[in-house]
Design an enzyme around this catalytic site. Sequence first.
Site, PDB file in Angstrom:
ATOM      1  N   SER A   1       0.833  -1.194   0.000  1.00  0.00           N
ATOM      2  CA  SER A   1       0.000   0.000   0.000  1.00  0.00           C
ATOM      3  C   SER A   1       0.879   1.259   0.000  1.00  0.00           C
ATOM      4  O   SER A   1       1.730   1.418  -0.852  1.00  0.00           O
ATOM      5  CB  SER A   1      -0.970  -0.046   1.183  1.00  0.00           C
ATOM      6  OG  SER A   1      -2.027   0.867   1.023  1.00  0.00           O
TER       7      SER A   1
ATOM      8  N   ASP B   1      -5.584  -3.812  -2.298  1.00  0.00           N
ATOM      9  CA  ASP B   1      -4.529  -3.505  -1.333  1.00  0.00           C
ATOM     10  C   ASP B   1      -3.823  -4.767  -0.818  1.00  0.00           C
ATOM     11  O   ASP B   1      -4.454  -5.737  -0.416  1.00  0.00           O
ATOM     12  CB  ASP B   1      -5.156  -2.757  -0.154  1.00  0.00           C
ATOM     13  CG  ASP B   1      -4.127  -2.092   0.729  1.00  0.00           C
ATOM     14  OD1 ASP B   1      -3.403  -2.815   1.435  1.00  0.00           O
ATOM     15  OD2 ASP B   1      -4.061  -0.855   0.735  1.00  0.00           O
TER      16      ASP B   1
END
Length: 308
Positions: free
Chosen positions: A41, A155
């Site tokens: 991320s 993610d």
Amino acid sequence: MTRYTVGLALGGGAARGWSHIGVLETLLKAGIEPKVMAGTSIGALVGAAHACGRLADLKAWAQAIDWRIIASMLDVKVANGGLIDGARVQRVLRDLGMDKPIEDLPMKYAAVATDLADGREIWLQSGSVDAAIRASIALPGIFSPSLVDGKWLADGGLVNQIPVSTCRALGADFVIAVGLGDGMLAKRAAGLGPVAAEAAAASQRGRLMEMVAQMPGPFRDQAARILPQLLSSGPRSPGYFDVLANALNIMQDRITRSRLAGEPPHAMISPQVAHIKLMDFHRADEAIAAGRAAAEKALDALKAQLEA
């Protein structure tokens, strides 16, 4: 200063991840230069900025962010799977010079993402840097997923919040991990009582409505229709962002504990950023300072380990 191949595993944590900049600056200043970089991320974003030689540019951009800039990236189309249009984020990355092929970077690099179809952990080690970051930052409920090679990716924190294993697989024999979850659950627990939840929702509502007012006409109209539903809460029910943030914190805390128990790093740096909320991207200065403080605290022990 060391015989080791140092790897840096940068964890996810949305706006709290600006603290990675402070960590990296401190390590580099102390002569600890990673040869392997893996990120999840926002960790993938900051790690890539260093690998591309653009860390200073990313820092300057992060420090200049305000609600107007965040609002310009909002595209409230829940049918697309997120509140923020990843294409706009990707354009920013290109403007920052982070569109090089991963294969051409001067160090080994991977961004961690999750295959939404089957939950597999995906290590993005080829192709454009900005596309890899775009996939890795696709936090459910915030960013829409990214289509890469026929797969919808989200993610990386859904499967590997702090990618120590990725660093090792890329050749690192000394892994420094940077985690952003220290104290998060305790902080959120204190803020989820009925009175605190109502006050937090009111504050969040005010900030987001200020953002909406600065959006272009068509997007402003869309946002004005849907935000009241997302932000509605009462004394017995936390608002959308509180529910989302705490659910992600719980999930990522459990995943991180499990992964690190089986794949421990050689050193762990934990910036104290629990006070920074999921979408507080405008608080870069605070986060960077927290990262710097945490890295400075760890330096003596790190140097001793690396020189042993």
